[in-house]
Design a protein around this motif. Structure first.
Motif, short mmCIF file in Angstrom:
data_model
loop_
_atom_site.label_atom_id
_atom_site.label_comp_id
_atom_site.label_asym_id
_atom_site.label_seq_id
_atom_site.Cartn_x
_atom_site.Cartn_y
_atom_site.Cartn_z
N ARG A 74 -87.41 -30.76 25.99
CA ARG A 74 -86.58 -31.14 24.85
C ARG A 74 -87.40 -31.92 23.84
NH1 ARG A 74 -81.98 -33.47 28.58
NH2 ARG A 74 -83.83 -33.55 29.87
N SER A 75 -87.20 -31.63 22.58
CA SER A 75 -87.91 -32.34 21.51
C SER A 75 -87.61 -33.83 21.61
CB SER A 75 -87.45 -31.81 20.15
OG SER A 75 -87.63 -32.80 19.17
N GLN A 76 -88.65 -34.66 21.47
CA GLN A 76 -88.44 -36.10 21.52
C GLN A 76 -87.71 -36.60 20.27
OE1 GLN A 76 -91.44 -38.53 23.94
NE2 GLN A 76 -92.76 -37.24 22.70
N ASP A 77 -87.74 -35.78 19.22
CA ASP A 77 -87.11 -36.20 17.96
C ASP A 77 -85.62 -35.90 17.93
OD1 ASP A 77 -89.58 -37.03 17.03
OD2 ASP A 77 -90.07 -35.01 16.32
N ASP A 78 -85.24 -34.70 18.40
CA ASP A 78 -83.82 -34.35 18.30
C ASP A 78 -83.25 -33.72 19.58
OD1 ASP A 78 -84.90 -31.82 18.32
OD2 ASP A 78 -84.57 -31.43 16.19
N LEU A 230 -91.99 -40.00 27.82
CA LEU A 230 -91.70 -40.54 26.50
C LEU A 230 -92.97 -41.04 25.83
CD1 LEU A 230 -88.76 -42.87 25.56
CD2 LEU A 230 -91.09 -43.57 25.00
N THR A 231 -93.24 -40.53 24.64
CA THR A 231 -94.36 -41.05 23.86
C THR A 231 -93.89 -41.53 22.48
OG1 THR A 231 -94.92 -38.85 23.01
CG2 THR A 231 -96.08 -39.57 24.99
N ASN A 247 -85.23 -41.94 20.80
CA ASN A 247 -84.27 -42.38 19.78
C ASN A 247 -82.93 -41.67 19.90
OD1 ASN A 247 -86.08 -44.27 18.70
ND2 ASN A 247 -87.03 -42.72 17.41
N PRO A 248 -82.91 -40.32 20.03
CA PRO A 248 -81.61 -39.66 20.16
C PRO A 248 -80.89 -40.02 21.46
CG PRO A 248 -83.40 -38.04 20.27
CD PRO A 248 -84.01 -39.34 19.89
N CYS A 249 -81.64 -40.31 22.53
CA CYS A 249 -81.01 -40.69 23.80
C CYS A 249 -80.34 -42.06 23.65
CB CYS A 249 -82.04 -40.72 24.92
SG CYS A 249 -82.66 -39.08 25.38
#
Ligand SMILES: [Zn+2]
Ligand SMILES: [Zn+2]
Length: 341
Positions: A74-78, A230-231, A247-249
């Motif tokens: 999953r994208s870390q951004d969204d 997580l980075t 952030n989204p989490c």
């Protein structure tokens, strides 16, 4: 398994060529492939995701013979899924999946060290390396010139390093931000997660989101909510607390509850970043602790108790773009880069 046909082959070819695909890329790809033998046009937006999953299942069954798999992260951004063709047998960095020379692979290892060790400190978990710093790592450090397992020879020239960085980005291992920070791209995170845990964590269990905040050797972080590596994201305001979240989490978790750390239950401000944004914070902390400075802290700076011994505290991360450019001009080997966006 179902009959392996041209559709399956076309999908594998697309992955070999494009390295990573997002879900909407996948739908477009499948719609294009299926349109070949379909009299009616296919709308990619409504292409059924379960059909994609069935195809991926069959393809992965076939690919498993070669220790390959199309995996998703999953994208870390969204948090949208991103798919990549992953080499399951590679216990060495990018070696078996690519055409890179030993010198280039040794250079890639130095980049990983810069991201996950040098630029990963108790007060600033940056997990990225600034472009100029990345290029300066082109030479092999003393003692690594020869004989060491997996290391290359003398290293690369500055120009070769710039070319290597570009190909690492094109191949989906790294991505470069608008502020010129290199970090691991989704394919890199997918394929290198085992290598990273093995290399930078003393034990996999200690690197889990629920590990105790005692000082240890674990440099790889995981999201408290989704458990993925997580980075980029945020961390507990108490820097001795191991809780980190994308952030989204964090947004999902705090949508219906007060922003409290899921680990230590203290207030979670969301103002303690992980990723390249943390580099600026490191800068402030150092000035505060060093020579007199007019730079304010912009907020309370919790004291980090769980400082890791391995974390180098002397490294200077300079986020001043002008300084970096000046130093580059002084470097005899520096080449004009064409990589500007
Ligand atoms: Zn997460
Ligand atoms: Zn906490």
């Amino acid at each position: 398994m179902s009959t392996f046909n041209d559709n399956h082959r076309a999908i594998i070819q697309a992955f070999m060529c494009r390295k990573t695909l997002k879900m909407h890329d996948m739908k477009e790809l499948f719609a294009t492939i299926f349109a070949v033998n379909n009299p009616d046009p296919i709308d990619p937006r409504t292409f059924p995701e379960n059909e994609i999953q069935i195809y991926l299942f069959d393809i992965n069954e076939e690919l498993s013979r070669f220790d390959l798999e199309i995996k998703s992260i999953r994208s870390q951004d969204d948090r949208t899924p991103i798919y990549a063709l992953v080499n399951l047998s590679s216990d060495t960095v990018i070696q078996s999946a690519t055409h890179h020379t030993a010198d280039e692979i040794a250079y890639f290892r130095r980049l990983l060290d810069a991201m996950f060790d040098t630029n990963n400190q108790a007060n600033a978990e940056v997990f990225a390396v600034k472009r100029n710093d990345a290029e300066r790592l082109h030479k092999a450090p003393r003692g690594e010139e020869e004989g060491n397992e997996g290391s290359g020879g003398k290293g690369l020239t500055m120009y070769e390093a710039q070319q290597a960085l570009q190909s690492f980005v094109e191949e989906g291992w790294l991505e470069r931000s608008g502020n010129q920070w290199y970090s691991l791209a989704p394919r890199g995170l997918l394929e290198l997660s085992e290598y990273l845990k093995k290399t930078y964590n003393s034990s996999e269990t200690a690197g889990s989101p629920n590990s105790s905040p005692t000082p240890g050797e674990d440099l790889i972080r995981f999201c408290y909510l989704c458990k993925d590596m997580l980075t980029v994201g945020q961390r507990c305001d108490d820097y001795s607390c191991p809780a980190r979240m994308h952030n989204p989490c964090a947004k999902v978790l705090f949508e219906k509850s007060d922003p409290k750390c899921p680990g230590c239950k203290k207030v979670w401000s969301g103002d303690s970043p992980v990723g390249e944004k943390a580099a600026a914070r490191l800068h402030v902390v150092r000035r505060q602790g060093g020579r007199a400075s007019t730079v304010g802290t912009g907020g309370k700076m919790p004291k980090a108790d769980g400082v890791k011994e391995r974390r180098k505290q002397t490294r200077v991360i300079d986020d001043d773009e002008e300084d970096d450019e000046d130093e580059d001009e002084e470097d005899e080997e520096a080449h004009e880069s064409d990589g500007e966006e």
